[in-house]
Write a protein that holds these residues in place. Structure first.
Motif, mmCIF file in Angstrom:
data_model
loop_
_atom_site.group_PDB
_atom_site.id
_atom_site.type_symbol
_atom_site.label_atom_id
_atom_site.label_comp_id
_atom_site.label_asym_id
_atom_site.label_seq_id
_atom_site.Cartn_x
_atom_site.Cartn_y
_atom_site.Cartn_z
ATOM 1 N N PHE A 20 32.720 38.488 38.251
ATOM 2 C CA PHE A 20 32.057 38.004 39.423
ATOM 3 C C PHE A 20 30.929 37.011 38.969
ATOM 4 C CE2 PHE A 20 28.500 38.789 42.401
ATOM 5 C CZ PHE A 20 29.052 38.589 43.710
ATOM 6 N N ALA A 21 30.511 37.028 37.901
ATOM 7 C CA ALA A 21 29.491 36.018 37.294
ATOM 8 C C ALA A 21 30.121 34.750 37.110
ATOM 9 C CB ALA A 21 29.024 36.570 35.998
ATOM 10 N N ALA A 22 31.386 34.744 36.626
ATOM 11 C CA ALA A 22 32.141 33.552 36.405
ATOM 12 C C ALA A 22 32.713 32.869 37.602
ATOM 13 C CB ALA A 22 33.699 33.892 35.601
ATOM 14 N N MET A 23 32.905 33.605 38.609
ATOM 15 C CA MET A 23 33.185 33.206 40.053
ATOM 16 C C MET A 23 32.048 32.323 40.558
ATOM 17 S SD MET A 23 35.730 36.158 41.399
ATOM 18 C CE MET A 23 35.686 35.669 43.300
ATOM 19 N N ILE A 24 30.815 33.101 40.550
ATOM 20 C CA ILE A 24 29.689 32.372 40.907
ATOM 21 C C ILE A 24 29.453 31.143 40.167
ATOM 22 C CG2 ILE A 24 26.955 32.654 40.837
ATOM 23 C CD1 ILE A 24 27.571 35.747 41.518
ATOM 24 N N ALA A 25 29.510 31.277 38.989
ATOM 25 C CA ALA A 25 29.148 29.744 38.270
ATOM 26 C C ALA A 25 30.232 28.807 38.503
ATOM 27 C CB ALA A 25 29.353 30.305 36.744
ATOM 28 N N VAL A 26 31.469 29.155 38.646
ATOM 29 C CA VAL A 26 32.503 28.214 38.972
ATOM 30 C C VAL A 26 32.135 27.544 40.469
ATOM 31 C CG1 VAL A 26 35.077 27.606 39.489
ATOM 32 C CG2 VAL A 26 34.127 29.020 37.435
ATOM 33 N N GLY A 27 31.880 28.273 41.449
ATOM 34 C CA GLY A 27 31.573 28.134 42.847
ATOM 35 C C GLY A 27 30.358 27.095 42.773
ATOM 36 N N PHE A 47 41.067 29.447 40.856
ATOM 37 C CA PHE A 47 40.256 30.499 39.990
ATOM 38 C C PHE A 47 39.385 31.443 40.753
ATOM 39 C CE2 PHE A 47 36.558 31.862 37.869
ATOM 40 C CZ PHE A 47 37.072 32.422 36.692
ATOM 41 N N GLN A 48 38.793 30.928 41.727
ATOM 42 C CA GLN A 48 37.907 31.856 42.555
ATOM 43 C C GLN A 48 38.993 32.604 43.330
ATOM 44 O OE1 GLN A 48 35.425 29.252 44.567
ATOM 45 N NE2 GLN A 48 33.749 30.111 43.250
ATOM 46 N N ARG A 49 40.012 32.269 43.864
ATOM 47 C CA ARG A 49 41.015 33.088 44.635
ATOM 48 C C ARG A 49 41.686 34.165 43.850
ATOM 49 N NH1 ARG A 49 45.638 29.637 45.582
ATOM 50 N NH2 ARG A 49 44.019 28.436 46.665
ATOM 51 N N ILE A 53 41.421 38.353 43.601
ATOM 52 C CA ILE A 53 42.119 39.505 43.469
ATOM 53 C C ILE A 53 41.890 40.513 42.307
ATOM 54 C CG2 ILE A 53 44.681 39.983 42.861
ATOM 55 C CD1 ILE A 53 45.389 37.027 44.106
ATOM 56 N N TRP A 54 41.535 40.062 41.189
ATOM 57 C CA TRP A 54 41.240 41.055 40.194
ATOM 58 C C TRP A 54 39.834 41.808 40.484
ATOM 59 C CZ3 TRP A 54 42.904 42.016 35.054
ATOM 60 C CH2 TRP A 54 44.049 41.475 34.771
ATOM 61 N N LEU A 55 38.924 41.094 40.943
ATOM 62 C CA LEU A 55 37.741 41.729 41.321
ATOM 63 C C LEU A 55 37.951 42.778 42.302
ATOM 64 C CD1 LEU A 55 34.662 41.160 41.093
ATOM 65 C CD2 LEU A 55 34.510 40.043 43.264
ATOM 66 N N LEU A 123 48.596 28.976 34.942
ATOM 67 C CA LEU A 123 48.660 30.311 34.501
ATOM 68 C C LEU A 123 49.955 30.784 35.196
ATOM 69 C CD1 LEU A 123 45.069 31.748 35.517
ATOM 70 C CD2 LEU A 123 46.246 31.276 33.432
ATOM 71 N N PRO A 124 50.639 31.963 34.200
ATOM 72 C CA PRO A 124 51.857 32.653 34.889
ATOM 73 C C PRO A 124 51.352 33.493 35.837
ATOM 74 C CG PRO A 124 51.554 32.771 32.402
ATOM 75 C CD PRO A 124 50.301 31.977 32.875
ATOM 76 N N MET A 125 52.076 33.610 37.038
ATOM 77 C CA MET A 125 51.841 34.242 38.323
ATOM 78 C C MET A 125 51.458 35.618 37.881
ATOM 79 S SD MET A 125 50.619 31.854 40.260
ATOM 80 C CE MET A 125 50.442 33.134 42.008
ATOM 81 N N ASN A 126 52.294 36.068 37.103
ATOM 82 C CA ASN A 126 52.416 37.756 36.761
ATOM 83 C C ASN A 126 51.060 38.129 36.165
ATOM 84 O OD1 ASN A 126 53.244 36.268 34.536
ATOM 85 N ND2 ASN A 126 54.389 37.874 33.843
ATOM 86 N N TRP A 127 50.365 37.030 35.505
ATOM 87 C CA TRP A 127 48.873 37.424 34.983
ATOM 88 C C TRP A 127 47.879 37.429 35.930
ATOM 89 C CZ3 TRP A 127 47.696 33.917 30.271
ATOM 90 C CH2 TRP A 127 48.576 34.043 29.026
ATOM 91 N N VAL A 128 48.019 36.698 37.025
ATOM 92 C CA VAL A 128 47.251 36.461 38.209
ATOM 93 C C VAL A 128 47.161 38.005 39.105
ATOM 94 C CG1 VAL A 128 46.919 35.567 40.463
ATOM 95 C CG2 VAL A 128 47.425 33.974 38.448
ATOM 96 N N TYR A 129 48.508 38.457 39.010
ATOM 97 C CA TYR A 129 48.712 39.708 39.870
ATOM 98 C C TYR A 129 48.747 40.894 38.937
ATOM 99 C CZ TYR A 129 49.316 36.776 44.020
ATOM 100 O OH TYR A 129 49.140 35.865 45.054
#
Length: 163
Positions: A20-27, A47-49, A53-55, A123-129
């Motif tokens: 969450f902190a990383a998403m805020i920083a990147v945004g 990155f935020q999208r 998903i992870w969040l 990134l490999p999409m399987n890492w994303v999901y």
């Protein structure tokens, strides 16, 4: 065992907070770059999208563990003590089933995604999901813990009343 479970809980919560902190920083960096430097980060939206998903899929089991999801209080209020206990077990069983279906479906989905890469981050999409699968497995772990604790408490109460 309790110590291991506590450690797992802390790790998942730390990952959620860090993400969450990383998403805020990147945004924030994206807004700053776009409006003040007049250049955009090409990867920030992706990155935020993917972080979202992870969040979401890691936060769902955390809220479940803490009892923060909406319950069916109207129905529960009509039940006696024993009925409430069995109702809670039924709800925990439903969470287990949901986690199982999500984990099984995501496992199949990850195999298909292993050959694809994301456009911005490469990134490999399987890492994303993978966050969906990890969240589902964590949900199952919490469901098992809650059911085991429920039956252990029930057994302790019954043995105390018999003795």
């Amino acid at each position: 065992m309790k110590r291991l479970m506590g450690w797992i809980d802390r790790v998942v919560e730390t990952v959620v907070i860090g993400l969450f902190a990383a998403m805020i920083a990147v945004g924030t960096a994206q807004v700053f770059n776009r409006y003040f430097l007049n250049m955009s980060l090409s990867w920030s939206e992706e990155f935020q999208r993917y972080g979202q998903i992870w969040l979401v899929f890691l936060a769902i089991p955390i809220a479940y563990r803490r009892g923060m999801h909406m319950g069916i209080e109207g129905l529960r209020s009509y039940l006696g003590e024993s009925g409430r206990l069995w109702f809670a077990r039924f709800i925990d069983s439903l969470w287990l089933v949901l986690g199982g279906f999500i984990a099984a479906g995501t496992s199949q989905f990850l195999g298909v995604l292993s050959t694809q890469r994301s456009a911005g981050l490469n990134l490999p999409m399987n890492w994303v999901y993978m966050g969906v699968l990890i969240g589902a497995l964590y949900m199952i772990l919490i469901g098992v813990r809650r059911l085991a604790a429920s039956f252990a408490d029930d057994a302790a109460i019954n043995s105390a009343s018999e003795g």
